[in-house]
Design an enzyme around this catalytic site. Sequence first.
Site, PDB file in Angstrom:
ATOM      1  N   PRO A 177       0.833  -1.203   0.000  1.00 14.99           N
ATOM      2  CA  PRO A 177       0.000   0.000   0.000  1.00 14.99           C
ATOM      3  C   PRO A 177       0.871   1.257   0.000  1.00 14.99           C
ATOM      4  O   PRO A 177       1.981   1.230   0.557  1.00 14.99           O
ATOM      5  CB  PRO A 177      -0.782  -0.097   1.313  1.00 14.99           C
ATOM      6  N   GLU A 504     -39.935 -22.455 -13.872  1.00 11.50           N
ATOM      7  CA  GLU A 504     -40.158 -23.054 -12.567  1.00 11.50           C
ATOM      8  C   GLU A 504     -38.787 -23.264 -11.900  1.00 11.50           C
ATOM      9  O   GLU A 504     -38.344 -22.416 -11.173  1.00 11.50           O
ATOM     10  CB  GLU A 504     -40.975 -24.352 -12.682  1.00 11.50           C
ATOM     11  N   GLU A 773     -41.238 -35.970 -16.536  1.00 14.70           N
ATOM     12  CA  GLU A 773     -42.178 -35.595 -15.479  1.00 14.70           C
ATOM     13  C   GLU A 773     -43.407 -36.509 -15.477  1.00 14.70           C
ATOM     14  O   GLU A 773     -43.941 -36.850 -14.435  1.00 14.70           O
ATOM     15  CB  GLU A 773     -42.635 -34.149 -15.729  1.00 14.70           C
TER      16      GLU A 773
HETATM   17  C1  RAM Z   1     -44.963 -29.141 -10.361  1.00 12.35           C
HETATM   18  C2  RAM Z   1     -43.522 -29.268 -10.087  1.00 12.35           C
HETATM   19  C3  RAM Z   1     -43.106 -30.338  -9.118  1.00 12.35           C
HETATM   20  C4  RAM Z   1     -44.221 -30.870  -8.285  1.00 12.35           C
HETATM   21  C5  RAM Z   1     -45.314 -29.874  -8.059  1.00 12.35           C
HETATM   22  C6  RAM Z   1     -46.448 -30.379  -7.212  1.00 12.35           C
HETATM   23  O1  RAM Z   1     -45.241 -27.877 -10.812  1.00 12.35           O
HETATM   24  O2  RAM Z   1     -42.836 -29.384 -11.290  1.00 12.35           O
HETATM   25  O3  RAM Z   1     -42.441 -31.389  -9.729  1.00 12.35           O
HETATM   26  O4  RAM Z   1     -43.656 -31.263  -7.066  1.00 12.35           O
HETATM   27  O5  RAM Z   1     -45.816 -29.391  -9.255  1.00 12.35           O
END
Ligand code: RAM
Length: 897
Positions: A177, A504, A773
């Site tokens: 410094p 999401e 999903e």
């Molecule tokens: C959906 C989500 C998730 C689930 C909820 C209830 O929108 O992707 O996977 O846990 O709903």
Amino acid sequence: MIIWKSSLLAGITGVVLWVNAACLAPSLHAGVDAPVHLRCEGQEGPLGIYPRSPRLSWQLADTGSDVRQSAYQVVVAYSRENLDKGHFWWDSGKVISDQSVGVVYGGPEPEARQLYFWKVRVWDRSGNVSDWSEVATWETGLLGRGDWSARWITGHERDTAQSMPAVYYRTQFNIPPAGQEGDKVESARLYVSARGVFEGWINGQRVGEDYFAPGWTDYNIRNQYLTYDVTDALRKGENVLGFIVGDGWHNGYLMWGKHHRKNWYGEDTALLAQLVIRYQDGNEHIVATDENWLNRTGPIVSSDFYDGETYDARLELGNWSEPGYDAEGWWPCRLLQAPQVPMEAKRFGTVRQHETLKPVAVTRGEKGEWIYDFGQNMVGWVKLRVSGEEGDSVILRFAETLHPDGSLYTDNLRKAKVTDTYHFARAGTVEWEPHFTFHGFRYASVWAAHEPESVEAVVMHTQLQPAGSIETSNPLVNRLQQNIVWSLRSNFLEIPTDCPQRDERLGWTGDAQVFIRTAIYNRDVKNFFEKWLTDLRDAQGKDGQFPNIAPRLNQKSSAAGWGDAGVICPWAIYQFYGDRRVLEENYEAMKAWVDFQERSSDNLIRPESGFGDWLALDKEDSRGPGDTATPRALVATAFFAHAADLVARTAEVLENERDKQHYSDLHERVRTAFQKEFISQGGRVSGDTQTAYVLALGFGLVPERLRETASGYLVDDIRARDWHLSTGFIGTGLLMPVLNEIGRNDVAYRLLLQETYPGWLYSVRQGATTMWERWNSYSHENGFARGGMNSFNHYAYGAVGQWLYAVVGGISPLDPGFKSILIRPVPGGDLTWAKTHYDCPYGRIETDWKVEGDTFTLKAIVPPNTSAVVELPDGRRETVGSGVHNYTCTLPAASRG
Ligand code: RAM
């Protein structure tokens, strides 16, 4: 010594040939090898650790037969020399114990920013002592608010309704410094946090390889910071420290539908950074964020996780993080009055770039765009090399799959724009990748004036050490296992998320709890989950309700099977890693959740609410994903009973006798209420669905005398559906473990190997490269499932992975942390072999089995300092210590394919 326990009664089913190779010449072992794999808080030589009394672990190196530790000694010192000379800061002394995992440092309260050196030695059962291990280190971070002199700073006032440009920050300083005599830098540590996501730069070099740091917490309750060793990046004379901060989770879009909005945690992104330079003469120099730092915006015009990033090269700032730069157009910073919340050292690996994938196919779209197929659904972004003229733009879009006409399927992205844009400043070729966004995709389209010279997909996610693998003779099952791992990798990005592509990407608690055991088998997720459990506790309501999403956004109530993550996850972590601190940390919160349920139930029966068995296929005229045939009150009461049971067991581990009594009693009462309300005299469970039976059986709610009948009804339903499942998020995770428990792995194998809808291999047959999903997210015959809620990268149904490891691989914990292991592979279906390994805290467990004709052979490896109960398909059982164990037996007729 070789033990042959071969039966004289050859020809009778169940003859076992015991070849205990581990017993080969044990007498050659005089002494025990020095311990290896020293870890502090699960990390190797961590910088900036989180707790004040860290947990230390090691493994015994010795792979001989039946190696066990009988005692240990840990010593800790301030320097390597002190350690060598015996000047210890803490000496555990010789502790008579076989504990080698999670040994709590018991020395004086550690100081901030202190480097500790430690080593350990162990004694075996004959009293032989090992050499000292190699020396390992840990360094404490900034332990309290008082250790921070840095202030939160932010840039200009921004119109935060829009996705905003990332803010660039810089400061310059001299080494030594000004006005001070020069001395050499001994060490330099940089501590950084952000409300937003940051990249650090020193003298033109990027600091570390982390992305989206410091990660996601409820920033108004708790912040994480990172620690970097930047000693080598500093130079004599002028130095520049700079940062870029993007919106990230703090200011970017979060949530879907009418809740989809920005700025959940405040209006402004902000930065907190403190560089501590230690000189060899003992002097210290701190460079910390304050209002004298400069800031401005630059080429990252907007960045958002959902929407993507826009980069305008015309706004580039040149060598902005290097000395000698003219900072004209930069402004002093504003101080931000951020809430004074705990600052915690990051306790798990950050997001990193992992492998890159090259396209496996390229086509042209209708408008002339190039469409690349990377062959694998994944998370990260695209890096490309492309040429253009001044003012040209390149636009990238992403999708998980294609429409039949070859165009991108983006219906499931909902409001997320998922678009990256690059604007050229001048003619030429550039190589570009974004900074502060990520996408879930297998396909990318590129609109550009010229065909890109190279395009590659960069895979990004939280760094997690691989923990296990399983491979079988069935290629479809192997693809399923890979799909599970890809969905794990894609959705473990700072927190466990539901999906990585649409608007999401949230910490859905139900998904996390159904998948946690599968996650543990595949990756070391201990620190990752311990941190996420702090998010869950931070999000717990005052009334004890755990939320459906953590970090919490705006929901108030919790659903059964979702809120229960707050009890199920700590218990799973304890079972698999054997470290009771996770129970201590979560205990009060776990109790509060169960107490809440007791208070808000009607005679111990939970209300008819929640998500039920989300997305189950058991109701013909279902009006939506939550409208399924298993009564919601049944789902919720089953989970209430289960949570009370787990809290009672936790109280037992924590030696709290009173609580143990209280919660065991509550569990018993809920169990009785459940039976009265939901189980008929004849053993029928209300709803009569697979999930209803699976919950009642799996959580031990069926009276003993009705277990067999109820199990029969479960199997009947599966048979009546021609060996198909009908379960949703809640039932699927438990279905296979319950079939194992009731001795019907033959049925479990039928479900596993079922290739028609609905079942795991159905998606594999339709070309899936990740878990979906929905059981029918896509089919060759009917195309895409309707609606935007149709993710191709959702791990919940991947929960079958737990059964793959525990039953096909035959590896599961008998005692917490695998101190004692159950090795019980069950062959079935048409599988002729399986090879499995799992790296438990003590070392590697392996199984390798084969079926040839009616002969079953197994090679099992048991790590040191553990024991295993080995159970063969013919029912033979034996307890063994560490080492390699080989077995042969004749398969009972019932378990032949
Ligand atoms: C959906 C989500 C998730 C689930 C909820 C209830 O929108 O992707 O996977 O846990 O709903």
